[in-house]
Design an enzyme around this catalytic site. Structure first.
Site, PDB file in Angstrom:
ATOM      1  CG  ASP A 348      -2.249   0.667   1.019  1.00  0.00           C
ATOM      2  OD1 ASP A 348      -2.210   1.912   1.098  1.00  0.00           O
ATOM      3  OD2 ASP A 348      -3.298   0.043   0.784  1.00  0.00           O
ATOM      4  CG  ASP A 349       0.491   6.016   1.074  1.00  0.00           C
ATOM      5  OD1 ASP A 349       1.459   6.292   0.360  1.00  0.00           O
ATOM      6  OD2 ASP A 349      -0.246   6.871   1.594  1.00  0.00           O
ATOM      7  NE  ARG A 425      -4.115  10.480   3.982  1.00  0.00           N
ATOM      8  CZ  ARG A 425      -3.626   9.322   3.564  1.00  0.00           C
ATOM      9  NH1 ARG A 425      -3.515   9.065   2.283  1.00  0.00           N
ATOM     10  NH2 ARG A 425      -3.279   8.401   4.418  1.00  0.00           N
ATOM     11  CE  LYS A 458      -6.498   0.677  -0.705  1.00  0.00           C
ATOM     12  NZ  LYS A 458      -6.022   0.378   0.652  1.00  0.00           N
ATOM     13  CG  ASP A 460      -6.698   5.682  -1.814  1.00  0.00           C
ATOM     14  OD1 ASP A 460      -7.849   6.153  -1.782  1.00  0.00           O
ATOM     15  OD2 ASP A 460      -6.079   5.312  -0.795  1.00  0.00           O
ATOM     16  CG  ASN A 462      -6.740   9.077   0.278  1.00  0.00           C
ATOM     17  OD1 ASN A 462      -7.687   8.481   0.755  1.00  0.00           O
ATOM     18  ND2 ASN A 462      -5.589   8.489   0.015  1.00  0.00           N
ATOM     19  CB  CYS A 501      -9.438   2.762  -2.652  1.00  0.00           C
ATOM     20  SG  CYS A 501      -9.187   3.284  -0.951  1.00  0.00           S
ATOM     21  CG  ASP A 523      -9.881   4.313   4.888  1.00  0.00           C
ATOM     22  OD1 ASP A 523      -9.602   3.425   4.066  1.00  0.00           O
ATOM     23  OD2 ASP A 523      -9.522   5.496   4.764  1.00  0.00           O
TER      24      ASP A 523
HETATM   25  C1  GLA Z   1      -6.641   5.765   2.118  1.00  0.00           C
HETATM   26  C2  GLA Z   1      -7.157   4.353   1.885  1.00  0.00           C
HETATM   27  C3  GLA Z   1      -6.462   3.395   2.816  1.00  0.00           C
HETATM   28  C4  GLA Z   1      -4.969   3.464   2.612  1.00  0.00           C
HETATM   29  C5  GLA Z   1      -4.501   4.901   2.793  1.00  0.00           C
HETATM   30  C6  GLA Z   1      -3.040   5.035   2.435  1.00  0.00           C
HETATM   31  O1  GLA Z   1      -7.048   6.241   3.332  1.00  0.00           O
HETATM   32  O2  GLA Z   1      -8.538   4.310   2.032  1.00  0.00           O
HETATM   33  O3  GLA Z   1      -6.927   2.083   2.617  1.00  0.00           O
HETATM   34  O4  GLA Z   1      -4.664   2.999   1.320  1.00  0.00           O
HETATM   35  O5  GLA Z   1      -5.235   5.797   1.991  1.00  0.00           O
HETATM   36  O6  GLA Z   1      -2.602   6.328   2.568  1.00  0.00           O
END
Ligand code: GLA
Length: 723
Positions: A348-349, A425, A458, A460, A462, A501, A523
């Site tokens: 992930d991130d 963010r 994934k 995303d 945000n 996402c 989340d």
């Molecule tokens: C968002 C996603 C999480 C994760 C974070 C990473 O909040 O919903 O699942 O991937 O970013 O920064």
């Protein structure tokens, strides 16, 4: 089938009929359960508001599938178009209508696949400057109807679209309830049911994403025991608006489409503008409408490459490690994962640029070698050598100001001259409507896919849009540009499984599902909260598109504690994964995960693609009972979760729908193995009408430890004798 009977078009789906009379208007004479063909429908004339005194007074009361500003309405209209000179009273009339096998879409928007026939209605107006084309598509073995409207500028000057809804359905007045999926971050898609009052009910988003505040899915139920439900949804990922207006004179109007907030879309001569596609269904109750919607999404909307493909069980690094990982930690996690029967690692991130927190590096999609201790492609190679697939996180639509992308290309960011952008963010949005930005995103992602041989992404997003360039069209153009990027990538890499996402479920919609067959629902991984979120989603979306992960024992968002079984049982009603540091678990916990994964894999096809019956909802009585029955009715998996430890109450029977009534099924409970005598078998009918009693499923240890209070059980039914 669609047929023309005199001046009426009869649209028959599997179990419903829609009658549209073509006069000046396209009058909606009937929409409900299937009816016979008649030779003539003049017996429905008075339903269409032939006025006693003057028909001119009553144009508003004629039920129709399209309405416009200046049509005499005293209510919300579906269409508001303005000419260059400010003229808005275009009096649209049906010009022609016909049945066609195909409809050619040229709008860059996603559309339902596999329509068997279309009704096409063309409207003109006296000045012959604007033409509207409306379509209704039908599908094999489905009651869902797809629809949309296109505006063509046939004049010599610009037109401005200020409102153009995809769906309009006019119904007679009556008592109804409206169900929609409402929420916020961490509390997405809670099914919210309210009575429809006189006035207008709206459900809408304004942030450029379909939003976690109001999902585009809605349903309307006629109260008082009448068998009447209409559900609707949109293939669109931006600002949407659903209006259900009830008034005494004309009844109820359903409108659904793009939100007209800041919409002022310029259509130059010879150009056109299209609405996103809307889908709607009539069914005799919510359960059936939901089933129609879920099946339709699987068969005709979601990315078909993955239709019926079993989705892998993932371990995701986010709730396992956050930003703190290197290759060694990932490898160790993988070793545990393989042992537990997990099938894919998702990094992930944090794998790119200098990303060690959320303040930097979005846009710098090159490897964070200092952190990882080498190239990510090497990590991918090692992970794959351990027999795991390799997935990766991107947030392609964004940029951090602390990034080389921003330094080299500040013009890529959404900023208005001289105005400080709002940072959410710590990040700002890229102007993806620019072709060079689209190219940058496609090239960066393509490089990583190829270099790491990526199996899953994934995707995303945000934050929402706040710097509203050229406000009349920006929201719409943004969505079209996103679809363009997704279209290129998903065609170029059809083998890659994309998961949507947006800070969890801030963009859970059919537009995203068209490209990415699954979406991270929230989340919030707390088992109790997830029950509400997932139960809500299931009324409009199939379980194969809901991604749900088992988190750590103490939830990182709510700090509540849940047993492994409860966390598993809640995630197992959708596409299962894990987000916890497996390396810190006890032997007992690891053995549990291994067992549960073996169970999930055994029934995965049924769980991910079977027919869902929500016989009890947690929102209604504290207990959730979801039965998933495979298509041939040989197996069913029933997930039961209580959010109250009802030790004093007589436990209710668990009823299971959708089985073959006269077939006999063996019943096994997975956690409390002794609850049912395995030698017994029970008929499908008895299981549906009476159910079985599995006793109190609260476990003492759960009650002591489990501050979140979820107790779960899973029942497996297997057909032993055919009916
Ligand atoms: C968002 C996603 C999480 C994760 C974070 C990473 O909040 O919903 O699942 O991937 O970013 O920064």
């Amino acid at each position: 089938m669609i047929k023309i009977i005199k001046d009426v078009v009869k649209i028959d789906t599997e179990k419903s009929t829609m009658l549209v009379r073509m006069s000046e208007k396209a009058e909606l004479l009937y929409f409900g359960e299937s009816i016979n063909d008649e030779t003539d429908y003049s017996f429905l004339n008075f339903g269409c508001a032939k006025a006693i005194f003057s028909s001119a007074d009553n144009t508003d009361a004629t039920p129709s599938v399209l309405s416009f500003v200046g049509d005499g309405s005293n209510r919300e209209t579906s269409t508001h178009i303005v000419g260059n000179d400010g003229f808005a009273s275009f009096r649209f009339e049906v010009d022609k209508f016909y049945i066609a096998e195909k409809f050619s879409f040229d709008d860059g928007l996603p559309h339902s696949k596999n329509a068997t026939e279309y009704l096409i209605v063309e409207y003109k107006e006296p000045k012959n400057t604007v033409r509207l084309i409306q379509y209704f598509g039908i599908f094999e073995n489905s009651d869902v109807i797809a629809t949309g409207v296109k505006v063509i500028n046939e004049g010599k000057t610009d037109l401005f679209v200020k409102r153009l809804f995809s769906i309009q359905l006019d119904l007679s007045d009556g008592e109804y309830t409206v169900a929609s999926l409402r929420g916020s971050w961490g509390e997405e898609t809670h099914e919210t049911v309210i009575p429809l009052c006189y006035g207008a009910y709206t459900s809408s988003s304004f942030m450029g994403l379909s939003s976690n505040v109001a999902n585009p899915f809605i349903s309307l139920n006629r109260s008082g025991g009448e068998r009447f439900t209409i559900a609707a949804n949109l293939l669109y990922s931006g600002n949407h608006k659903e209006i259900i207006e009830r008034n005494k004179q004309s009844g109820v109007r359903i409108l659904s489409g793009i939100n007209d907030y800041l919409l002022n879309y310029k259509v130059a001569p010879s150009n056109s503008f299209s609405t996103p596609e809307g889908i709607f269904v009539f069914a005799e109750n919510t359960e059936k409408a939901s089933r129609e919607m879920r099946e339709f999404v699987c068969k005709n909307i979601a990315n078909t490459t993955f239709e019926n493909t079993e989705r892998p069980i993932v371990i995701n690094s986010w709730e396992s490690f956050g930003f703190k990982f290197d290759s060694e930690r990932l490898y160790e996690l993988c070793d545990y994962a393989v042992d537990c029967g997990i099938e894919m690692l998702v990094v992930d991130d944090g794998w790119f640029g200098n990303r060690n927190d959320d303040k930097t590096s979005l846009g710098d999609w090159f490897y964070n070698e200092a952190k990882i201790g080498g190239k990510l492609s090497e990590v991918a190679r090692v992970v794959k050598s351990k027999n795991l697939k390799f997935g990766i996180w991107f947030e392609p639509e964004m940029v951090s100001e602390k990034s080389s992308l921003y330094k080299n290309h500040p013009e890529y960011a959404m900023k208005e001259n001289g105005v400080e952008p709002i940072r959410i963010r710590n990040q700002i949005v890229l102007d993806i409507t620019k072709s060079e930005v689209q190219k940058y995103i496609i090239d960066s992602i393509s490089f990583v896919i190829e270099d790491c041989n990526v199996d899953y992404i994934k995707w995303d997003c945000n934050r929402g849009l706040t710097e509203i360039k050229n406000s009349g069209s920006y929201f719409y153009d943004y969505v079209i540009s996103l679809y363009k990027i997704l279209d290129v990538l998903t065609r170029k890499y059809p083998q890659v499984l994309f998961e949507g996402c947006a800070s969890g479920g801030n963009r859970f919609d059919l537009g995203i599902l068209y490209y990415m067959p699954q979406i991270w629902a929230s989340d919030n991984t707390d088992a109790k909260e997830r029950l509400f979120i997932q139960e809500g989603l299931l009324i409009g979306y199939p379980q194969s598109c809901i991604s749900a992960h088992v988190p750590s024992r103490q939830n990182m968002h709510t700090f509540k504690i849940y047993s492994m079984f409860a966390r598993f049982a809640v995630s197992a009603m959708a596409v299962l994964g894990y987000e916890l540091d497996l390396t810190t678990l006890s032997e007992k916990e690891l053995t549990e995960i291994k067992e549960y994964n073996a169970f999930y894999k055994k029934y995965r096809k049924t769980i991910q693609y079977g027919d869902v019956y929500q016989t009890e909802k947690v929102k209604d009585g504290g207990r959730s009972v979801i039965s998933i029955v495979d298509k041939d009715k040989n197996n069913a998996v029933v997930l039961i979760s209580n959010i109250v430890h009802d030790i004093q109450k007589v436990p209710k029977n668990v009823k299971v729908k959708g089985l073959e009534p006269d077939a006999l099924y063996s019943v096994k409970t997975v956690l409390h193995k002794d609850r049912i005598d395995e030698r017994l078998s029970v008929s499908g009918r008895t299981l549906e009408k009476c159910g079985v009693n599995i006793g109190n499923i609260s476990v003492i240890s759960d009650m002591m430890d489990d501050t979140g209070t979820v107790s779960s059980e899973i029942m497996v039914l297997t057909k032993v004798i055919r009916g």
